[in-house]
Design an enzyme around this catalytic site. Structure first.
Site, PDB file in Angstrom:
ATOM      1  N   ARG A   6     -70.124  41.541 -16.271  1.00 49.84           N
ATOM      2  CA  ARG A   6     -68.883  41.648 -15.507  1.00 49.84           C
ATOM      3  C   ARG A   6     -68.361  43.079 -15.582  1.00 49.84           C
ATOM      4  O   ARG A   6     -68.457  43.745 -16.605  1.00 49.84           O
ATOM      5  CB  ARG A   6     -67.821  40.696 -16.066  1.00 49.84           C
ATOM      6  CG  ARG A   6     -67.998  39.264 -15.572  1.00 49.84           C
ATOM      7  CD  ARG A   6     -67.725  39.141 -14.071  1.00 49.84           C
ATOM      8  NE  ARG A   6     -67.823  37.784 -13.578  1.00 49.84           N
ATOM      9  CZ  ARG A   6     -68.914  37.260 -13.011  1.00 49.84           C
ATOM     10  NH1 ARG A   6     -70.020  37.964 -12.886  1.00 49.84           N
ATOM     11  NH2 ARG A   6     -68.903  36.020 -12.557  1.00 49.84           N
TER      12      ARG A   6
ATOM     13  N   HIS B   9     -73.120  43.825  -6.863  1.00 47.95           N
ATOM     14  CA  HIS B   9     -72.935  42.510  -7.490  1.00 47.95           C
ATOM     15  C   HIS B   9     -73.860  41.472  -6.859  1.00 47.95           C
ATOM     16  O   HIS B   9     -73.406  40.420  -6.404  1.00 47.95           O
ATOM     17  CB  HIS B   9     -71.474  42.051  -7.414  1.00 47.95           C
ATOM     18  CG  HIS B   9     -71.170  40.927  -8.359  1.00 47.95           C
ATOM     19  ND1 HIS B   9     -69.957  40.751  -8.968  1.00 47.95           N
ATOM     20  CD2 HIS B   9     -71.948  39.902  -8.805  1.00 47.95           C
ATOM     21  CE1 HIS B   9     -69.982  39.673  -9.734  1.00 47.95           C
ATOM     22  NE2 HIS B   9     -71.198  39.123  -9.644  1.00 47.95           N
TER      23      HIS B   9
END
Ligand code: NDP
Ligand code: OXD
Length: 314
Positions: A229, A277
């Site tokens: 993350r 991502h």
């Protein structure tokens, strides 16, 4: 029995279509325009749900996160007190392992240097250590970390994993808890982060941590790969570490702010490889199958699998 989809940033139609293909008669609703009678909804399938979207569902039994990470779900305000199930699925795990192996090899085989040499029409190979001479460390040694670790081990790398609790994986050294983090970092040349975002991992990838990484390896200065993350990393510290030679290179799939703002120095930094991502996308077909299996188990009275620990945040 109705299923409610609450999806932000992804194509909700693709998800409803995939579920309908598996079970044509199923009653699917979607937030916010096609919720129907709220009391009929037993299951919610969510990705980055807006705050309050899961409230007032009196008969809700389970919330399924459509991704492996649940930080945005848990951050989205108070949730109904039902179990949250996250994704643990072969399809997603394989994707992440592909990504980790690809980027470890990219740095290990010095592909970025070779790319530059090709541009300059230079016929010259950089010095190339064997995989067995290189130490990879995986921060976050859970489902994804262990699978990637096994594949790197099988390629010959010296692999270690760091987690809260001790792990026992053949040929991989386990470091556990804050007390063993320094020893883990001190032996690690290529650092891969697959940590979930929690209060305990927020900002953990910072200058002080980078300074602890091994500098005596065959690759030279250490390398960072983060596909966990973005808020686990301090981007200003990554840039400083790259500029000062504390890190040699970085691959980043996740960012403090997503999409990565156009003005971020990471976009054009010569030592950064950047992906949007997409290290391990949730495939609507595969994940719908996973959710349907869990619902059938649950309806038959079996326990849910991969339930999130709300206190730990993952
Ligand atoms: P898991 O829950 O299986 O693994 C998480 C690991 O992190 C566990 O080993 C856990 O330790 C460890 N951990 C958590 N907090 C700490 C801490 N404070 N100190 C040390 N170790 C800690 O999750 P997954 O492997 O399935 O997924 C990991 C993350 O990958 C997701 O949460 C998500 O953020 C990210 N992800 C990113 C994707 C992408 O496309 N970029 C796609 C999918 C996931 P323990 O085992 O002891 O509990
Ligand atoms: C996930 C992700 O958590 O795609 O699954 O980031």
């Amino acid at each position: 029995m109705a299923l409610l989809y609450v999806i932000k940033d992804w194509d909700a139609d693709a998800w409803l279509g995939a579920m309908r293909a598996l079970n044509p008669g199923i009653d699917l609703r979607s937030w916010p325009d096609a919720v129907g009678r709220a009391e009929e909804i037993r299951y919610a399938l969510a990705w980055r749900p807006p705050a309050g979207a899961l409230h007032r569902l009196a008969n809700l039994q389970v919330i399924f996160s459509l991704g492996a990470g649940v930080d945005s779900l848990l951050a989205g305000g108070e949730l109904p007190p039902v179990p949250i199930v996250r994704v643990v699925d072969r399809n997603l795990t394989m994707r992440m392992s592909e990504y980790v192996v690809l980027h470890v090899l990219l740095h290990h085989r010095r592909q970025r240097i070779l790319d530059g040499q090709q541009q300059r029409r230079q016929w010259r190979g950089p010095q190339q250590p064997a995989a067995c001479e290189v130490r990879v460390g995986i921060l976050g040694f859970g489902h994804l970390g262990q699978d990637a670790g096994r594949r790197l081990r099988d390629l010959g790398f010296q692999v270690a994993g760091w987690s809260r609790s001790r792990k026992h994986v053949r040929g991989i050294q386990s470091f556990a808890g804050a007390g063993e983090l320094k020893a883990f970092l001190n032996r690690t040349e290529i650092l891969v982060s697959l940590l979930p975002l929690t209060p305990g991992t927020h900002g953990i990838l910072n200058l002080a941590l980078f300074r602890e990484l091994a500098r005596d390896g065959r690759l030279g200065a250490p390398i960072l790969i983060n596909a966990g993350r973005g808020k686990s990393q301090v981007e200003a510290d990554i840039v400083a570490a790259l500029d000062q030679g504390i890190l040699q290179a970085a691959t980043l799939d996740v960012f403090e702010t997503e999409p990565l703002p156009p003005e971020s120095p990471l976009w054009s930094h010569p030592k950064v490889t950047l992906t949007p991502h997409n290290a391990a996308d949730s495939d609507p077909g595969a994940i719908s199958r996973y959710v349907l299996t869990q619902i059938r188990r649950f309806e038959a009275g079996a326990p849910l699998q991969n339930v999130v620990d709300r206190n730990q945040g993952y």
